[in-house]
Design a protein around this motif. Structure first.
Motif, PDB file in Angstrom:
ATOM      1  N   UNK A 207       0.826  -1.208   0.000  1.00  0.00           N
ATOM      2  CA  UNK A 207       0.000   0.000   0.000  1.00  0.00           C
ATOM      3  C   UNK A 207       0.861   1.260   0.000  1.00  0.00           C
ATOM      4  N   UNK A 208       1.902   1.292   0.844  1.00  0.00           N
ATOM      5  CA  UNK A 208       2.726   2.504   0.877  1.00  0.00           C
ATOM      6  C   UNK A 208       3.476   2.675  -0.443  1.00  0.00           C
ATOM      7  N   UNK A 209       3.854   1.559  -1.085  1.00  0.00           N
ATOM      8  CA  UNK A 209       4.481   1.677  -2.405  1.00  0.00           C
ATOM      9  C   UNK A 209       3.490   2.204  -3.433  1.00  0.00           C
ATOM     10  N   UNK A 210       2.233   1.767  -3.333  1.00  0.00           N
ATOM     11  CA  UNK A 210       1.203   2.315  -4.218  1.00  0.00           C
ATOM     12  C   UNK A 210       1.027   3.812  -3.996  1.00  0.00           C
ATOM     13  N   UNK A 211       1.066   4.229  -2.733  1.00  0.00           N
ATOM     14  CA  UNK A 211       0.907   5.648  -2.400  1.00  0.00           C
ATOM     15  C   UNK A 211       2.086   6.466  -2.940  1.00  0.00           C
ATOM     16  N   UNK A 212       3.292   5.925  -2.795  1.00  0.00           N
ATOM     17  CA  UNK A 212       4.472   6.622  -3.312  1.00  0.00           C
ATOM     18  C   UNK A 212       4.428   6.691  -4.838  1.00  0.00           C
ATOM     19  N   UNK A 213       3.983   5.611  -5.468  1.00  0.00           N
ATOM     20  CA  UNK A 213       3.855   5.611  -6.927  1.00  0.00           C
ATOM     21  C   UNK A 213       2.871   6.685  -7.390  1.00  0.00           C
ATOM     22  N   UNK A 214       1.814   6.873  -6.623  1.00  0.00           N
ATOM     23  CA  UNK A 214       0.779   7.848  -6.981  1.00  0.00           C
ATOM     24  C   UNK A 214       1.227   9.281  -6.715  1.00  0.00           C
ATOM     25  N   UNK A 215       1.829   9.518  -5.552  1.00  0.00           N
ATOM     26  CA  UNK A 215       2.112  10.892  -5.127  1.00  0.00           C
ATOM     27  C   UNK A 215       3.571  11.316  -5.307  1.00  0.00           C
TER      28      UNK A 215
END
Length: 348
Positions: A207-215
């Motif tokens: 999830x945090x990797x998804x968040x970093x990928x997004x933001x």
């Protein structure tokens, strides 16, 4: 499965001259017999085995980590080629941990904080882990109930949207607030829905990797190769790509933009030990209120802070002063001005 990331790359400049760039405060025994990083690891070991405890640090501190934490596997020491703030550090570490424990949950901990009630701390982490396991896209932060109008910490404003896990409230975060002035800090204390931001987080790694990928896509793209490169070329890949990350804190990169952030209000005696005043609060005192560390003593003096690393220091007939000796340097001043020690570095 819960893993821990302990961030140990800071330079600890606020505790100069005791803390230096070569040996910053996380590697010093400021409070007790153990160094700060040893205290951090030993605090979490009862619920996370050492093979799932990872240390992120700079190249110049790798030997210190190995010396002070010989039980940590070498693969678990994540080496940042350069300091680029917490977002790249966390992204890099998430990719590395995912190599060994796919889709684990990760608790992120600073290496140089003090926790008074370690049993309660572990209970809070366990409750946060349970919440994240049931709410995959959530991010949990631990917020400390303020005991004073502190201007040196960031704050977390929380809503009235809450649930409960075990004995702990889990509350939706309204906003992260920067370090306030004295007037605002007193207002936060009086309003009652603000907590100190201790910089401790818990989330699913994916999830945090998804968040970093997004933001923070530049950081994600720069480090994505880390997860799949061979073990032999891992550090080479990190060294090649890390400079292309965005130098930004995780607060600015993700937390202030993410929509699913919660806080657990915590009362386990937290302090970031970020100042000489904090050291004075927690070190044992003699009957006259003196803090004495190293080969030091006072005669007919009270409320002094006397610290020595290599020399014998005796203070006679003086009160309310600090004396700090390290590596031949001796600093003496009014204890009320101890926060200004860092400014003396330029003079010396």
């Amino acid at each position: 499965m819960l893993c821990a990331l302990i961030m140990a790359g800071g330079k600890g400049t606020r505790f100069w001259p005791l803390s230096t760039e070569e040996k910053p405060k996380q590697f010093l025994n400021l409070i007790g017999e153990e160094t700060m990083i040893q205290m951090t690891v030993n605090r979490i070991k009862p619920i996370i085995p050492v093979e799932r405890i990872f240390i992120s640090t700079g190249e110049m501190y790798v030997d210190l980590v190995k010396e002070q934490l010989p039980e940590i596997p070498e693969r678990n020491i994540i080496v940042e080629p350069q300091g680029r703030n917490t977002a790249p550090c966390i992204a890099l570490s998430a990719f590395v941990i995912n190599r060994y424990y796919n889709d684990a949950t990760m608790v992120v901990l600073p290496s140089d904080h003090l926790i008074g009630d370690e049993n309660e701390f572990r209970k809070v982490v366990t409750s946060a882990d349970e919440f994240v396991n049931k709410n995959y896209e959530s991010i949990i932060t631990l917020g400390m109930k303020p005991t004073r109008a502190e201007t040196g910490y960031g704050y977390i404003r929380y809503s009235n949207n809450e649930t409960k896990v075990n004995d702990h409230k889990v509350i939706k975060v309204d906003a992260f607030v920067e370090k306030p002035n004295k007037e605002k800090a007193e207002m936060y204390l009086n309003e009652g829905n603000y907590l100190w931001n201790g910089g401790m987080f818990l989330w699913s790694i994916n999830n945090v990797l998804d968040q970093i990928k997004k933001y923070s896509p530049n950081t994600y793209n720069a480090l994505e190769e880390v997860e799949t490169t061979s073990e032999e070329k891992l550090q080479e890949t990190i060294n090649k790509n890390y400079k292309d990350t965005e130098a930004i804190s995780i607060d600015y990169a993700v937390l202030e933009k993410s929509k699913d952030i919660y806080v657990i209000p915590s009362s386990f005696g937290w302090d970031d030990v970020g100042s000489w005043e904090a050291l004075d609060r927690y070190r044992d005192k003699d009957e006259a209120g003196n803090v004495l560390v190293g080969d030091t003593k006072t005669v007919e003096g009270e409320n002094n802070l006397v610290i020595s690393s290599s020399q014998s220091v005796v203070v006679e007939g003086l009160s309310d002063i600090y004396v700090i000796e390290h590596d031949g340097k001796i600093l003496i001043g009014k204890k009320s001005n101890v926060a200004n020690i860092k400014e003396l570095k330029e003079i010396i």
